[in-house]
Design a protein around this motif. Structure first.
Motif, PDB file in Angstrom:
ATOM      1  N   ARG A  11       0.812  -1.222   0.000  1.00  0.00           N
ATOM      2  CA  ARG A  11       0.000   0.000   0.000  1.00  0.00           C
ATOM      3  C   ARG A  11       0.845   1.272   0.000  1.00  0.00           C
ATOM      4  N   TYR A  12       2.001   1.240   0.664  1.00  0.00           N
ATOM      5  CA  TYR A  12       2.831   2.443   0.787  1.00  0.00           C
ATOM      6  C   TYR A  12       4.287   2.122   0.406  1.00  0.00           C
ATOM      7  N   PRO A  13       4.541   1.772  -0.838  1.00  0.00           N
ATOM      8  CA  PRO A  13       5.885   1.305  -1.230  1.00  0.00           C
ATOM      9  C   PRO A  13       6.965   2.371  -1.085  1.00  0.00           C
ATOM     10  N   LYS A  14       6.623   3.652  -1.236  1.00  0.00           N
ATOM     11  CA  LYS A  14       7.627   4.716  -1.119  1.00  0.00           C
ATOM     12  C   LYS A  14       7.979   5.002   0.339  1.00  0.00           C
ATOM     13  N   VAL A  15       7.069   4.699   1.233  1.00  0.00           N
ATOM     14  CA  VAL A  15       7.327   4.876   2.660  1.00  0.00           C
ATOM     15  C   VAL A  15       8.152   3.728   3.209  1.00  0.00           C
ATOM     16  N   MET A  16       7.827   2.504   2.782  1.00  0.00           N
ATOM     17  CA  MET A  16       8.438   1.299   3.357  1.00  0.00           C
ATOM     18  C   MET A  16       9.777   0.990   2.704  1.00  0.00           C
ATOM     19  N   THR A  17      10.735   1.886   2.908  1.00  0.00           N
ATOM     20  CA  THR A  17      12.106   1.637   2.488  1.00  0.00           C
ATOM     21  C   THR A  17      12.785   0.700   3.493  1.00  0.00           C
ATOM     22  N   GLU A  18      14.006   0.288   3.184  1.00  0.00           N
ATOM     23  CA  GLU A  18      14.718  -0.631   4.084  1.00  0.00           C
ATOM     24  C   GLU A  18      14.877  -0.037   5.474  1.00  0.00           C
ATOM     25  N   ASP A  19      15.154   1.251   5.533  1.00  0.00           N
ATOM     26  CA  ASP A  19      15.324   1.909   6.833  1.00  0.00           C
ATOM     27  C   ASP A  19      14.008   1.933   7.609  1.00  0.00           C
ATOM     28  N   ALA A  20      12.901   2.205   6.914  1.00  0.00           N
ATOM     29  CA  ALA A  20      11.591   2.232   7.567  1.00  0.00           C
ATOM     30  C   ALA A  20      11.167   0.834   8.008  1.00  0.00           C
ATOM     31  N   ILE A  21      11.498  -0.172   7.200  1.00  0.00           N
ATOM     32  CA  ILE A  21      11.159  -1.552   7.568  1.00  0.00           C
ATOM     33  C   ILE A  21      11.911  -1.967   8.827  1.00  0.00           C
ATOM     34  N   ARG A  22      13.184  -1.543   8.940  1.00  0.00           N
ATOM     35  CA  ARG A  22      13.943  -1.858  10.157  1.00  0.00           C
ATOM     36  C   ARG A  22      13.288  -1.241  11.390  1.00  0.00           C
ATOM     37  N   ALA A  23      12.785  -0.020  11.247  1.00  0.00           N
ATOM     38  CA  ALA A  23      12.108   0.643  12.372  1.00  0.00           C
ATOM     39  C   ALA A  23      10.833  -0.105  12.753  1.00  0.00           C
ATOM     40  N   THR A  54      12.010  12.749   3.786  1.00  0.00           N
ATOM     41  CA  THR A  54      13.283  12.429   4.419  1.00  0.00           C
ATOM     42  C   THR A  54      13.220  11.045   5.052  1.00  0.00           C
ATOM     43  N   LEU A  55      14.387  10.476   5.390  1.00  0.00           N
ATOM     44  CA  LEU A  55      14.428   9.179   6.052  1.00  0.00           C
ATOM     45  C   LEU A  55      13.678   9.218   7.381  1.00  0.00           C
ATOM     46  N   GLU A  56      13.842  10.306   8.117  1.00  0.00           N
ATOM     47  CA  GLU A  56      13.155  10.433   9.406  1.00  0.00           C
ATOM     48  C   GLU A  56      11.647  10.477   9.215  1.00  0.00           C
ATOM     49  N   GLY A  57      11.198  11.180   8.203  1.00  0.00           N
ATOM     50  CA  GLY A  57       9.766  11.264   7.934  1.00  0.00           C
ATOM     51  C   GLY A  57       9.187   9.911   7.552  1.00  0.00           C
ATOM     52  N   ARG A  58       9.914   9.152   6.741  1.00  0.00           N
ATOM     53  CA  ARG A  58       9.434   7.817   6.342  1.00  0.00           C
ATOM     54  C   ARG A  58       9.350   6.884   7.543  1.00  0.00           C
ATOM     55  N   ARG A  59      10.364   6.946   8.422  1.00  0.00           N
ATOM     56  CA  ARG A  59      10.333   6.104   9.622  1.00  0.00           C
ATOM     57  C   ARG A  59       9.130   6.440  10.481  1.00  0.00           C
ATOM     58  N   GLN A  60       8.881   7.730  10.676  1.00  0.00           N
ATOM     59  CA  GLN A  60       7.736   8.140  11.489  1.00  0.00           C
ATOM     60  C   GLN A  60       6.423   7.664  10.859  1.00  0.00           C
ATOM     61  N   LEU A  61       6.297   7.879   9.564  1.00  0.00           N
ATOM     62  CA  LEU A  61       5.053   7.503   8.880  1.00  0.00           C
ATOM     63  C   LEU A  61       4.864   5.989   8.887  1.00  0.00           C
ATOM     64  N   ALA A  62       5.950   5.223   8.722  1.00  0.00           N
ATOM     65  CA  ALA A  62       5.865   3.755   8.735  1.00  0.00           C
ATOM     66  C   ALA A  62       5.400   3.256  10.102  1.00  0.00           C
ATOM     67  N   LEU A  63       5.955   3.821  11.179  1.00  0.00           N
ATOM     68  CA  LEU A  63       5.553   3.412  12.529  1.00  0.00           C
ATOM     69  C   LEU A  63       4.117   3.832  12.817  1.00  0.00           C
ATOM     70  N   PHE A  64       3.719   5.014  12.360  1.00  0.00           N
ATOM     71  CA  PHE A  64       2.344   5.479  12.543  1.00  0.00           C
ATOM     72  C   PHE A  64       1.358   4.521  11.873  1.00  0.00           C
ATOM     73  N   LEU A  65       1.667   4.134  10.635  1.00  0.00           N
ATOM     74  CA  LEU A  65       0.785   3.220   9.900  1.00  0.00           C
ATOM     75  C   LEU A  65       0.766   1.834  10.539  1.00  0.00           C
ATOM     76  N   ALA A  66       1.926   1.356  10.992  1.00  0.00           N
ATOM     77  CA  ALA A  66       1.981   0.040  11.626  1.00  0.00           C
ATOM     78  C   ALA A  66       1.081  -0.013  12.844  1.00  0.00           C
ATOM     79  N   ARG A  67       1.101   1.047  13.657  1.00  0.00           N
ATOM     80  CA  ARG A  67       0.272   1.044  14.860  1.00  0.00           C
ATOM     81  C   ARG A  67      -1.204   1.185  14.538  1.00  0.00           C
ATOM     82  N   LYS A  68      -1.531   1.813  13.433  1.00  0.00           N
ATOM     83  CA  LYS A  68      -2.933   1.923  13.033  1.00  0.00           C
ATOM     84  C   LYS A  68      -3.472   0.604  12.467  1.00  0.00           C
TER      85      LYS A  68
END
Length: 524
Positions: A423-435, A486-500
């Motif tokens: 659903r969010y391929p641009k957000v879920m980069t390797e760095d975001a997946i690690r988070a 940014t990498l920080e923004g993607r990590r935040q958005l990935a964690l936000f979506l995971a918790r939702k």
């Protein structure tokens, strides 16, 4: 007339229980079983009698006449017991009332007759058909029934294809024997007759509760493959609450039955609920292969829409464990369904099957699963555009590949990651997946909050980013949100979506889900 009724009593179904109803003051009732017991004893002891006669030397050519007399006497005894069985039923006013109502309902299946018949619990194979896929289906079905996602086949030349078919023929044969013998029963133990007999008192009590306390309506549906599906519907629309206008269709686990399964959770929340048993479970016929499962789910949805009167947008599909396969198939095939809730489910059966089999069997297990038991939940789920909630059991001992102590091996993690990556391929980069994996490794709520706060996730910012993207562009997944982030923004958005998308429930696999943990999925 009396002779006809005696025959109906003799060959009629067993009456298990008389349910309490608004028109009755009695709390329970059972038909006399003495004649039935005598019949069972006579029937099952007949092989022992033959063995006894053989050991005594009565079964030989020189004693055919005497043995004929013995057999004749035995047959007379059996007929006598059968007559007593029919006679006992005929003298029982409750059974006469039941058989009269059953025959009337077969002739005229009206709501009034069905309401009377619902007071009786009896052999489901004698239950009149309430709905068939033929009543509404105008689809051209593929061979075997509704369409399923199939594993991609490797493209080969004609000569290579023939040679490969010959070379893999022993594997095909062995796979077929495995899945049709112990494999299917290992995967769906609830289809084993011995287990169902052991659970019969519990199932009867559970069904009585649904009928007597919740005014549940039992129905027989006929799927496109001819299997008869045993269902139970509890209608809460007349109660006037908002939840009652929503229908929750429940998909049980591999040893679950609607009588004692997950449909009790939405019932506590005041929802209208439709439960059904897998093919081969309870009163349902057939065997629970993926094609039969999908065929059954299809007729359940058709019944909910065309007979019960719900819109697809009024339906939430709720599944526990292996029920995630039929649930994900349902939302893939009927994308207008409002939402999906998956509890203690997994992404793919293959890793779990490999866990319990020897490593040397890996090629055989892989071929068997992909060919006959391809429960590809994540692949089907990614075809759905609607709201999804995943419930992960933090102490789950069933859908982990290394054990309940290692929460990172829970296959629910993989289900979440595959959904977010689609659903969010641009957000879920390797760095975001690690988070997100770090967040998934948290076994308690305190650890989970610690990881979330450690990345300084700004919920309001994440929500505004998603809302602005949804307003400006097409909302069909996959989204390109996060492309210039940014990498920080993607990590935040990935964690936000995971918790939702996922909620943790600190318990084991088979603990009933409390209503406090059941809620509609998050929707932007």
């Amino acid at each position: 007339m009396a002779g006809w009724m005696l025959l109906r009593c003799l060959f009629g179904p067993n009456l298990q229980r008389i349910h309490r109803s608004p028109d009755q003051t009695r709390t329970d009732g059972r038909t006399p079983r003495r004649a039935s017991v005598l019949w069972s004893l006579s029937y099952y002891s007949s092989p022992l009698l033959l063995c006894y006669l053989y050991r005594k030397g009565y079964i030989c050519s020189s004693k055919l006449v005497p043995i004929g007399q013995y057999v004749g006497t035995a047959l007379v005894c059996l007929l006598g017991v059968a007559y007593l069985r029919g006679w006992g039923r005929w003298r029982n006013p409750e059974y006469l009332q039941f058989i009269t109502i059953l025959e009337e309902t077969r002739r005229n299946n009206t709501p009034s007759n069905k309401k009377k018949l619902a007071c009786f619990d009896f052999d489901f194979k004698h239950w009149p058909v309430d709905f068939s896929w033929k009543e509404v289906s105008s689809l051209k079905l593929s061979k075997g029934g509704v369409s399923l996602l199939r594993p991609e086949s490797k493209h080969r030349g004609a000569a290579d294809s023939v040679l490969n078919s010959v070379r893999t023929l022993p594997c095909h044969i062995l796979s077929y024997l495995i899945v049709h013998s112990f494999g299917r029963r290992m995967l769906y133990p609830g289809s084993v007759g011995l287990l169902q007999k052991a659970m019969r008192p519990m199932l009867q009590q559970g069904q009585a509760r649904l009928v007597e306390e919740f005014e549940g309506q039992r129905n027989k549906l006929v799927a496109c493959d001819g299997n008869e599906i045993d269902t139970m519907f509890v209608d809460r629309r007349k109660d006037g609450g908002q939840a009652g206008k929503t229908l929750v269709i429940c998909c049980e686990g591999n040893a679950g039955f609607y009588e004692v399964g997950c449909m009790n959770t939405p019932l506590e929340g005041g929802y209208s609920v439709l439960g059904w048993n897998h093919p081969g479970f309870g009163g349902s016929t057939g065997v629970p292969f993926p094609q039969n499962e999908a065929n059954a789910m299809d007729v359940v949805i058709q019944f909910a829409v065309h007979k019960l009167g719900f819109q697809l947008s009024d339906i939430i599909v709720y599944a526990w464990s292996i029920g995630g396969f039929t649930a994900s198939w349902a939302v893939m095939s009927y994308p207008e369904i409002r939402a999906l809730v998956l509890d203690a489910s997994f992404d793919d059966l293959l890793p779990l099957a490999l866990k319990v089999m020897p490593d040397s069997w890996r090629p055989l297990v892989t071929h068997t699963v992909r060919q006959y038991m391809n429960l590809n939940n994540a692949e089907q789920l990614c075809k759905y555009q609607g709201p999804v909630l995943l419930i992960r059991r933090t102490k789950d001992e069933i859908i982990t590949t290394t054990g309940p102590e290692d929460i990172t091996s829970n296959r629910g993690n993989d289900l979440l990651l595959k959904l977010l990556q689609y659903r969010y391929p641009k957000v879920m980069t390797e760095d975001a997946i690690r988070a997100v994996r770090q967040w998934l490794a948290a076994g308690t709520q305190i650890e989970e909050e610690s990881v979330y706060m450690g990345y300084e996730v700004d919920d309001d910012w994440c929500l505004s980013v998603l809302q602005s993207y949804q307003t400006d562009r097409e909302t069909l997944f996959p989204w390109s949100v996060g492309e210039d982030m940014t990498l920080e923004g993607r990590r935040q958005l990935a964690l936000f979506l995971a918790r939702k998308y996922m909620r943790n429930f600190e318990t084991t696999h088979c603990t009933p889900l409390p209503i406090s943990e059941f809620r509609p999925p998050w929707k932007l």
